[in-house]
Design a protein around this motif. Structure first.
Motif, PDB file in Angstrom:
ATOM      1  N   ASN C 261       9.049 -22.178 -39.245  1.00 60.80           N
ATOM      2  CA  ASN C 261       9.710 -21.115 -38.381  1.00 60.80           C
ATOM      3  C   ASN C 261       8.932 -20.033 -38.228  1.00 60.80           C
ATOM      4  OD1 ASN C 261      11.460 -19.503 -37.106  1.00 60.80           O
ATOM      5  ND2 ASN C 261      12.545 -18.763 -38.738  1.00 60.80           N
ATOM      6  N   PRO C 264       9.805 -15.112 -37.083  1.00 59.54           N
ATOM      7  CA  PRO C 264       9.743 -13.780 -37.687  1.00 59.54           C
ATOM      8  C   PRO C 264       8.351 -13.021 -37.762  1.00 59.54           C
ATOM      9  CG  PRO C 264      10.914 -15.305 -39.185  1.00 59.54           C
ATOM     10  CD  PRO C 264      10.241 -16.053 -37.956  1.00 59.54           C
ATOM     11  N   ILE C 287      10.422 -19.488 -47.894  1.00 60.24           N
ATOM     12  CA  ILE C 287      11.864 -19.634 -47.466  1.00 60.24           C
ATOM     13  C   ILE C 287      12.334 -18.076 -47.578  1.00 60.24           C
ATOM     14  CG2 ILE C 287      13.984 -20.336 -48.208  1.00 60.24           C
ATOM     15  CD1 ILE C 287      12.823 -22.750 -49.648  1.00 60.24           C
ATOM     16  N   GLY C 290      11.443 -16.493 -44.464  1.00 59.81           N
ATOM     17  CA  GLY C 290      12.042 -16.937 -43.371  1.00 59.81           C
ATOM     18  C   GLY C 290      11.129 -18.066 -42.544  1.00 59.81           C
ATOM     19  N   GLU C 291       9.851 -18.201 -42.949  1.00 63.71           N
ATOM     20  CA  GLU C 291       8.892 -19.078 -42.267  1.00 63.71           C
ATOM     21  C   GLU C 291       9.283 -20.342 -42.595  1.00 63.71           C
ATOM     22  OE1 GLU C 291       4.957 -18.196 -42.919  1.00 63.71           O
ATOM     23  OE2 GLU C 291       4.956 -15.931 -42.178  1.00 63.71           O
ATOM     24  N   LYS C 293      12.271 -22.989 -43.068  1.00 66.57           N
ATOM     25  CA  LYS C 293      13.752 -22.968 -43.082  1.00 66.57           C
ATOM     26  C   LYS C 293      14.220 -24.433 -43.325  1.00 66.57           C
ATOM     27  CE  LYS C 293      16.118 -21.991 -39.316  1.00 66.57           C
ATOM     28  NZ  LYS C 293      16.231 -21.496 -37.688  1.00 66.57           N
ATOM     29  N   ASP C 314      18.393 -21.276 -52.651  1.00 68.72           N
ATOM     30  CA  ASP C 314      18.684 -19.559 -52.705  1.00 68.72           C
ATOM     31  C   ASP C 314      17.924 -18.984 -53.789  1.00 68.72           C
ATOM     32  OD1 ASP C 314      20.270 -20.103 -50.395  1.00 68.72           O
ATOM     33  OD2 ASP C 314      22.301 -20.131 -51.988  1.00 68.72           O
ATOM     34  N   ALA C 317      14.438 -18.541 -52.479  1.00 69.71           N
ATOM     35  CA  ALA C 317      14.554 -17.350 -51.396  1.00 69.71           C
ATOM     36  C   ALA C 317      14.658 -16.072 -52.069  1.00 69.71           C
ATOM     37  CB  ALA C 317      15.711 -17.669 -50.532  1.00 69.71           C
TER      38      ALA C 317
END
Lengths: 309, 362, 364
Positions: C261, C264, C287, C290-291, C293, C314, C317
């Motif tokens: 992704n 962003p 993660i 946001g790159e 996903k 999580d 992240a």
């Protein structure tokens, strides 16, 4: 390590893996038997892949999809036929240009078809036959195109060997001047052969986009058309040897991946070269025999015909 | 009824006029395609054929780039055309191009980090040798066993590609490249680089070689006995034999020359514009050169022009692609059309089109 | 071989961050023209497709403040340098080059156009102040996939279709195996090298070969959907989307996906140029940034498995957990990371070894 590989499954996989190249190669064999060298197989295959895909998605019917693939690729092959037979352009150059054009056109047609899932083609229900140990897996558990590919080889073999059509086709490929003198329509026969080659390559391409992957992405045939060309040579223009050649080429890939999966360390690149080197070896052995006849190559291969009288 | 009648000798007028006719036909057909894609056809055609040459924003850079792109095409195609004229079909130039690069780069990398002046000439020799060697395989099989050279040379392209991949992943991998496949960047090593010779001209040694080879081929075909033999062997093989031309010798010579030149082209690319041995090093120059050879009607000067025209469609296509947002596939199809038309109209050079019945002819 | 991967030396990262503020532009721009160079066709449904999705999302976010141009199918090497130069001449303010093989071309052209910003994906060379690099920590996603794989496998055999033996792929294999093993001590991993990023037929054969060896969870590092289509033919075999979501194979065999992704990052960089806060940097986000996903985990996976996978996701992240945390040994049994020790970026970027428990050799 080798003991971990189930030969029945290996054979079944390589049969499936070889379908596109068998179809394209048997089509090209007929073209070459008629004395025409069409190097645009890759372009025709990928046209078949997209036309088949679009047709199948539009109609929801995978069988119509294969028909669409055959028609689309045959239409493209007609461009080659027109240029080489009527405009007498060089076959090698025209074939290469055909691949370039086919790749571009297929990608244009395919815009908007990424990520679409085509209707599925199931295996042919052969009932209890598929449950026979070993043989069932190898022979009776496939989709219809697998059987069609083998049947097409048998058909081409029979037609070339036993029928008048086959005789005429071979005559045209051996000496167009002699065939012309005998009253055969050389150009018409060659055009029909080229279209047959296109249609078969198209079905082969459609097999990739409709069954093997099944999806449309640019460049999906990934060079299968070039391998088909090599196989025709390997087969020394004999239909049944196309099957052998396709299984050899398809088989090496499948085998090396299976060996890796079973944990064997293998030099993949050198193994992948092997079928090409074997083909060259076969060519040499055949041609070093008793002259041209044993080579079995159509004598007029790649030459254009123009009736001067 | 339409009928074709072979001209006693090719028409000079149509030889010059057909390429122009083909370009015009392509503009029409291509324009229709661009219009169907929702682009302004006039603008698209202008961007492809005009902007790289004359647009104030791009031309100063794009014009010399024509030479960079056309150089290897011309170098390979000129070599191939000699064989094609004699009826010797080397269609494996792509493989010979790869092997030239592999051999040349191999010599250079083996000597790394030695810095002397004679490394680059040595690499050129190695490149020529690599291409020559790869072409000798079909040549010798042809002369010894009468094996079809079209097929063997084509098959050897695949083998060369696997060798290239094995090299990029194995022996030639850059030890300082963090594990990524691909060799050191040869164009950044002074003793191995093939740089732009005069800034802003695009001239590198490969382009110089291409121009030299065109001139040499022209002289060879016009003045030298070998050129005469080549032409004779292509037009009248039996007569050539009676005239004492050895077909075997001709095969070895023509394949050798075309292979060596393809190898040289590979070496000039890998040390210059491409820079390194990588899995995708070859981008189809060897195959495109076959088309260029035919577009140039197997004539050295024609090939020079055909190579430049081909380069123009590449570079103009790139401009059209990002300025107008044309898909690269449309450019590919456009190039295919241009080739079709060029091949088709060549008919007019060798044949007259007659209307009427069959009997009145020759 | 095309594109991708590796980042050399974590040191550069610190340097860029430190220098960041000083290299920033004092003044912003009214409007930005951004160029994108793609290695494949947008229709590849994988790597290039995802970059183009990032471009579109960035345009959506920034509206009429940005204009973009792009070029597909640009071969690495000679042609790249020309395409980049032409793009620079066309008045782009910033150019994104989205394949590893553009590294030298990007730096060469950047040196000629000091006023234009260049962003090179997956590379490590930043020869001039106007070159930045960016990459994604795909191995973080593999940790989540590995967790699902370890819990879902019944045969205790998972398979990995590798593209090329390069650090990015080795990271993925190791990360998958470590996390499968963590939840299932009996698990083994089989690796098949396809030597291609994209060849549907070959990928299908590779998947089939793995399934034949009793593998029932397939992880792929190649871009086509063919392995999923192959998995769909055998009941009980599952796989994961790669690069794109591959949602058409939901809910099974595609039980989740690891998605590139780039939106962003592209939005952030162009926005910075507009604001005048742009600075050279080296980004390796995962993660958390946001790159990377994680695609929707489907109902084909039991709820507790899904919960465990999401917990791994999580904790990565939030930065609480690093997928390469000791104790870890190398394949030959030698110690690599001590208890609680975390792998440094430099080692990861050049990772050419398997961790203990992975069988087979990395081809060289």
């Amino acid at each position: 390590m080798l003991g971990d590989i189930n030969p029945a499954v290996l054979i079944a996989s390589l049969m499936v893996a070889s379908v596109p190249i068998i179809l394209a190669a048997i089509g090209e064999l007929v073209v070459e038997k008629a004395g025409v060298l069409n190097l645009g197989v890759e372009g025709m295959m990928i046209m078949g892949a997209i036309c088949g895909f679009v047709t199948a998605v539009a109609t929801g019917n995978p069988y119509l999809g294969f028909l669409g693939g055959a028609v689309g690729a045959a239409a493209l092959s007609l461009v080659f036929g027109f240029l080489t037979q009527f405009m007498l352009s060089n076959q090698v150059a025209t074939g290469l240009a055909l691949t370039l054009f086919g790749q571009g056109l297929s990608s244009l047609i395919g815009q908007g078809y990424n990520g679409v899932k085509p209707p599925l083609t199931g295996t042919v229900p052969l009932g209890p036959l598929a449950d026979i140990p070993v043989l069932g897996r190898i022979l009776f558990d496939h989709d219809w195109v697998v059987y069609f590919s083998v049947a097409s080889i048998a058909a081409v073999w029979a037609v070339l060997k036993y029928t008048r059509v086959g005789l005429i086709l071979r005559a045209v490929g051996e000496s167009h001047d002699a065939a012309h003198a005998l009253g055969y329509k050389v150009i018409r026969i060659r055009i029909l052969a080229i279209m047959f080659g296109g249609a078969m390559a198209g079905i082969g391409g459609a097999y990739v986009s409709l069954i093997r992957v099944p999806q449309w992405t640019d460049g999906i045939t990934a060079g299968a058309g070039w391998i088909a060309l090599a196989i025709v040579v390997f087969a020394s223009w004999k239909p049944w040897r196309v099957l052998l050649g396709a299984y050899l080429f398809g088989g090496i890939t499948v085998l090396q991946l299976n060996l890796q999966a079973a944990g064997a360390a293998i030099p993949a690149h050198y193994l992948s070269m092997a079928p090409y080197l074997i083909t060259i070896l076969v060519l040499v052995v055949m041609s070093s025999g008793k002259g041209r006849a044993s080579l079995n190559a159509p004598a007029a291969l790649g030459q254009n015909f123009h009736a001067s009288r | 009824m339409l009928r074709l009648e072979k001209r006693p000798s090719p028409s000079r007028f149509w030889q010059a006029a057909t390429p122009i006719l083909a370009v015009i036909l392509t503009m029409i057909a291509g324009g229709i395609m661009f219009a169907l894609l929702g682009k302004n056809p006039v603008e698209a055609i202008r961007t492809i054929f005009w902007d790289p040459l004359f647009d104030p924003q791009y031309a100063a850079y794009s014009r010399p780039q024509l030479l960079v792109k056309a150089g290897p095409l011309i170098l390979i195609a000129t070599g191939l055309s000699l064989g094609f004229r004699a009826g010797i079909w080397n269609i494996g130039a792509e493989g010979q191009y790869i092997m030239g690069a592999v051999f040349g780069a191999g010599v250079g990398l083996a000597l790394y980090p030695v810095e002397t002046r004679w490394i680059f000439p040595l690499m050129i020799l190695a490149g020529i040798f690599g291409g020559w060697l790869w072409a000798m395989i079909p040549a010798i099989l042809k002369t010894r066993f009468r094996t079809n050279e079209i097929l063997v040379s084509l098959l050897l392209v695949y083998v060369a590609q696997y060798i290239l991949a094995a090299m990029a992943l194995g022996p030639m991998r850059n030890p300082e490249g963090g594990g990524f496949p691909g060799s050191r960047n040869l164009s950044q090593i002074p003793s191995m680089a093939n740089p732009e010779l005069i800034a802003g001209t695009g001239l590198h040694w490969g382009v110089v070689a291409a121009i030299g080879v065109v001139i040499a081929a022209y002289v060879l075909l016009q003045r030298h006995i070998l050129g005469f033999q080549i032409k004779l062997a292509g037009q009248a093989p039996r007569a050539a034999r009676f005239a004492g031309v050895s077909p075997e010798r001709l095969v070895i010579l023509c394949m050798g020359i075309s292979g060596g030149l393809a190898g040289a082209a590979g070496l000039f690319e890998v040390t210059g514009p491409a820079g390194q041995i990588s899995i995708d090093f070859n981008t189809g120059y060897g195959f495109t050169a076959i088309i260029v050879a035919f577009l140039g009607r197997l004539n050295p000067l024609g090939i020079l022009l055909a190579g430049l025209l081909m380069a123009l469609t590449y570079i103009g296509g790139e401009l059209a692609s990002f300025i107008l947002g044309l898909p690269s596939a449309a450019i590919q199809a456009f190039q295919g059309m241009l080739l079709f038309f060029l091949l088709a109209v060549d008919l007019l050079t060798n044949f007259r089109i007659r209307f009427g019945s069959k009997k009145e002819a020759i | 071989m095309q594109r991708r991967s590796i980042l050399k030396g974590g040191a550069a990262l610190g340097f860029a961050t430190m220098m960041g503020g000083k290299l920033a532009f004092a003044q912003g721009l009214e409007k930005v023209k951004a160029g994108f160079v793609y290695v494949g066709p947008i229709g590849d449904g994988g790597w290039t497709f995802q970059h183009d999705q990032g471009r579109l999302a960035m345009m959506e976010a920034l509206g009429d403040k940005v204009e973009t141009v792009f070029q597909e199918n640009v071969p690495e090497g000679a042609d790249a340098e020309r395409v980049l130069t032409q793009m620079a001449l066309s008045g782009c303010n910033i150019i994104f080059t989205t394949s590893f093989g553009y590294m030298d071309a990007t730096n060469a052209v950047a040196a000629k156009f000091p006023d234009i910003k260049f962003e090179h994906a997956t590379g490590y060379k930043r020869d001039t102040p106007n070159v930045s690099t960016y990459n994604a920590r795909f191995y973080e996603g593999r940790a989540v996939m590995g967790t699902i794989a370890g819990l879902m496998t019944k045969s205790n055999k998972i398979g990995y279709i590798g593209s090329f033996p390069i650090p990015e792929v080795i990271q993925g294999i190791n990360s998958s195996y470590i996390h499968a093993k963590k939840v299932n001590p009996d698990v083994t991993i089989s690796v098949v090298w396809a030597y291609t990023w994209f060849d549907p037929a070959k990928e299908a054969d590779a998947a089939k070969a793995l399934i034949e060896q009793d593998v029932d969870v397939i992880l792929q590092h190649t871009d086509s959907t063919a392995p999923l289509a192959e998995a769909a033919k055998t009941p009980g075999v599952i796989g994961f989307g790669q690069a794109s979501d591959m949602a058409e194979y939901k809910p099974s065999p595609r039980v989740s996906a690891i998605i590139d992704n780039w939106a962003p990052y592209y939005t952030e960089r162009v926005q910075a140029l507009l604001d005048g806060t742009y600075a050279q940097k080296d980004t390796w986000a995962g993660i958390g940034g946001g790159e990377v996903k994680i695609g929707d985990i489907t109902d084909a996976v039991p709820a507790d498995v899904k919960a465990k996978a999401e917990a791994v996701r999580d904790s990565i992240a939030s930065g609480a957990y690093h997928p390469f945390t000791g104790p870890l040994n190398k394949q030959d049994g030698s110690a690599w990371l001590k208890e609680g020790e975390v792998a440094d970026d430099g080692t990861l970027a050049g990772m050419m070894f398997y961790v203990e428990g992975v069988t087979g050799d990395i081809p060289s």
